[in-house]
Write a protein that holds these residues in place. Structure first.
Motif, PDB file in Angstrom:
ATOM      1  N   ARG A  89       0.835  -1.211   0.000  1.00  0.00           N
ATOM      2  CA  ARG A  89       0.000   0.000   0.000  1.00  0.00           C
ATOM      3  C   ARG A  89       0.865   1.255   0.000  1.00  0.00           C
ATOM      4  NH1 ARG A  89      -3.127  -3.061   4.350  1.00  0.00           N
ATOM      5  NH2 ARG A  89      -4.887  -3.991   3.232  1.00  0.00           N
ATOM      6  N   LYS A  97       0.898   4.048  -2.897  1.00  0.00           N
ATOM      7  CA  LYS A  97       0.565   5.422  -2.520  1.00  0.00           C
ATOM      8  C   LYS A  97       1.696   6.367  -2.922  1.00  0.00           C
ATOM      9  CE  LYS A  97      -1.303   8.093   1.349  1.00  0.00           C
ATOM     10  NZ  LYS A  97      -1.697   8.087   2.768  1.00  0.00           N
ATOM     11  N   GLU A 139       1.082   9.430  -5.501  1.00  0.00           N
ATOM     12  CA  GLU A 139       1.297  10.773  -4.959  1.00  0.00           C
ATOM     13  C   GLU A 139       2.240  11.605  -5.819  1.00  0.00           C
ATOM     14  OE1 GLU A 139       2.462  10.199  -0.887  1.00  0.00           O
ATOM     15  OE2 GLU A 139       0.378  10.244  -0.167  1.00  0.00           O
ATOM     16  N   THR A 143      -5.659  11.686 -10.176  1.00  0.00           N
ATOM     17  CA  THR A 143      -5.922  10.827  -9.016  1.00  0.00           C
ATOM     18  C   THR A 143      -7.241  10.100  -9.188  1.00  0.00           C
ATOM     19  OG1 THR A 143      -6.041  10.747  -6.586  1.00  0.00           O
ATOM     20  CG2 THR A 143      -7.034  12.656  -7.659  1.00  0.00           C
ATOM     21  N   GLU A 156     -10.131   8.318  -6.909  1.00  0.00           N
ATOM     22  CA  GLU A 156     -10.642   8.114  -5.551  1.00  0.00           C
ATOM     23  C   GLU A 156     -11.284   6.747  -5.405  1.00  0.00           C
ATOM     24  OE1 GLU A 156     -13.749   7.794  -2.585  1.00  0.00           O
ATOM     25  OE2 GLU A 156     -14.153   8.029  -4.718  1.00  0.00           O
ATOM     26  N   ALA A 182      -7.055   5.498  -4.654  1.00  0.00           N
ATOM     27  CA  ALA A 182      -6.720   5.913  -3.290  1.00  0.00           C
ATOM     28  C   ALA A 182      -7.550   5.191  -2.243  1.00  0.00           C
ATOM     29  CB  ALA A 182      -6.900   7.425  -3.162  1.00  0.00           C
ATOM     30  N   LYS A 183      -8.805   4.902  -2.572  1.00  0.00           N
ATOM     31  CA  LYS A 183      -9.692   4.273  -1.598  1.00  0.00           C
ATOM     32  C   LYS A 183      -9.139   2.950  -1.069  1.00  0.00           C
ATOM     33  CE  LYS A 183     -14.013   4.758  -2.377  1.00  0.00           C
ATOM     34  NZ  LYS A 183     -15.317   4.699  -3.062  1.00  0.00           N
ATOM     35  N   ASP A 193      -5.274   4.009   0.856  1.00  0.00           N
ATOM     36  CA  ASP A 193      -5.057   5.228   1.634  1.00  0.00           C
ATOM     37  C   ASP A 193      -4.741   4.936   3.093  1.00  0.00           C
ATOM     38  OD1 ASP A 193      -5.214   8.211   1.861  1.00  0.00           O
ATOM     39  OD2 ASP A 193      -6.836   7.699   3.244  1.00  0.00           O
ATOM     40  N   ARG A 194      -5.399   3.940   3.677  1.00  0.00           N
ATOM     41  CA  ARG A 194      -5.207   3.637   5.100  1.00  0.00           C
ATOM     42  C   ARG A 194      -4.447   2.323   5.268  1.00  0.00           C
ATOM     43  NH1 ARG A 194      -9.528   6.343   8.447  1.00  0.00           N
ATOM     44  NH2 ARG A 194     -10.690   7.680   7.009  1.00  0.00           N
ATOM     45  N   LEU A 221     -11.937  11.765   2.149  1.00  0.00           N
ATOM     46  CA  LEU A 221     -10.881  11.422   1.203  1.00  0.00           C
ATOM     47  C   LEU A 221     -10.996  12.261  -0.069  1.00  0.00           C
ATOM     48  CD1 LEU A 221      -8.509   9.685   0.250  1.00  0.00           C
ATOM     49  CD2 LEU A 221     -10.158   7.930  -0.457  1.00  0.00           C
ATOM     50  N   LEU A 251      -8.101  14.767  -1.538  1.00  0.00           N
ATOM     51  CA  LEU A 251      -7.498  14.571  -2.868  1.00  0.00           C
ATOM     52  C   LEU A 251      -7.670  15.807  -3.747  1.00  0.00           C
ATOM     53  CD1 LEU A 251      -8.612  10.891  -3.617  1.00  0.00           C
ATOM     54  CD2 LEU A 251      -6.350  11.659  -2.906  1.00  0.00           C
TER      55      LEU A 251
END
Length: 383
Positions: free
Chosen positions: A176, A180, A184, A268, A270, A275-276, A279-280, A314, A318
């Motif tokens: 991840r 990312k 980015e 990007t 989402e 990213a979804k 992201d975490r 989020l 973004l």
């Protein structure tokens, strides 16, 4: 300024990963490695990894088998569901064919009913996903993750230890972080690569059975992109677009193409696969690793959650971080949760972030490409 020319071979390698994985999955099967087929970003991949299984996405993104699926399923159903079911029923999906187990989650109503029919072809384990990100929801989801772990142990006659799970968490987190880091780089303006090139890595990485290789491969690409950007190799300055909405892949990549063929660049994503999904991270040192995994996955801001504040959080982040000029939402026909939620997304983008927004509803056919180009070209010209 120019488009990076040294990297297409790398991006193409990831773009072709889905096809390459057909053979890789067969080789794993021949070696006796269990294969688990999955459908959703909510799938807790670390649990399957901890037992030594390979995981692969079964969501199909072509209209090839939709006519066959419509013999059993309603015509006015989401194309992702019909395509996935069709490839399973016709045995045209090698990933489904080689899967020892299929895991679904009770996200949308169409999917969870489709899983019942899939049970005619393959062992299916359905996880009960809460539709609220509450304390009670977290408890339910943690219990479902433990139930899944116990099921795997019984079905495959293995012992999944906490050490195995924590090691899988570490590997998945490293992947991840690498993905990312790559996406980015699109914060740079002008952009260092096209959205299609970025997407080829994000999407292709989901079809790599050996997830421990992802960090090294993705970081190598990021290193090269950074180096060549410093040397002046980049795109021309273009309107910067954020793509949100339903999962993109295969046929729906026509939306990315329409944006970038008409003067924009997708900086990007989402939605799922973007990213979804990365992201975490899972808290690696958490005392209760099952709760840590449950927290990470339940925090995903999908439209099946009600309310859905994490998607807004989020999305807003973004828009700011990637200096977005406009937002394009891609919605699959008959995807009711995303279709209904689009009103709230439009209001947020227009009224709170003061950015232009457009939604496009589509399916897996190529019939609307002309209309897509016309609408998106007008949107980008307005920017």
């Amino acid at each position: 300024m120019e488009l990076i020319k040294e990297l297409p071979d790398v991006f193409e390698e990831f773009a072709e990963q889905r096809q390459k994985s057909f053979l890789a999955i067969k080789e794993l099967k021949d070696r006796g490695v269990p294969v688990v087929g999955t459908f959703c970003t909510y799938f807790p991949v670390e649990i399957a990894m901890a037992m030594g299984a390979a995981t692969v996405s079964l969501c199909s993104t072509s209209d090839e088998t939709i006519p066959a699926a419509e013999k059993d399923l309603p015509k006015n159903l989401c194309p992702l569901i019909k395509s996935s079911y069709g490839f399973a029923a016709t045995k045209k999906c090698p990933f489904f064919y080689f899967s020892d187990l299929v895991v679904g989650e009770t996200t949308c109503d169409g999917k969870k009913k489709m899983y019942e029919y899939l049970g005619q072809f393959k062992d299916v384990f359905t996880m009960e996903l809460p539709n609220r990100q509450t304390k009670d929801g977290l408890t339910l989801w943690k219990n479902e993750i433990i139930r899944f772990k116990v099921y795997l142990e019984q079905k495959f006659h293995v012992a999944i230890t906490e050490e195995h799970i924590r090691n899988a968490v570490k590997i998945q987190n490293e992947g991840r972080v690498a993905l990312k880091r790559l996406y980015e780089l699109m914060r740079l303006d002008p952009a260092p690569m096209t959205g299609q090139e970025l997407f080829s890595v994000l999407y292709g990485s989901t079809f790599k059975p050996d997830r421990s290789k992802i960090p090294g491969e993705v970081n190598a690409i990021a290193d090269r992109v950074e180096k060549e950007y410093a040397e002046g190799k980049m795109l021309e300055k273009k309107p910067r677009i954020l793509v949100t909405g339903c999962p993109i892949g295969g046929a729906t990549e026509k939306v990315i193409k329409a944006i970038e063929d008409n003067g924009g660049v997708v900086v990007t994503f989402e939605n799922c696969g973007g990213a979804k999904s990365v992201d975490r991270l899972v808290e690696e040192d958490a005392e209760d690793i099952y709760e840590a995994i449950a927290k990470r996955y339940l925090s995903i801001g999908c439209s099946v959650m009600t309310p859905n504040p994490n998607r807004i959080e989020l999305l807003g982040r973004l828009i700011d971080e990637y200096q977005v000029d406009g937002v394009v939402e891609m919605i699959l026909q008959a995807c009711h949760t995303y279709n209904v939620e689009s009103l709230g997304i439009r209001r947020f983008v227009n009224d709170e972030k003061h950015k232009p927004y457009i939604s496009v509803e589509t399916d897996y056919s190529q019939a609307d490409i002309g209309q897509l180009n016309t609408r998106i070209a007008a949107f980008i010209e307005m920017l």
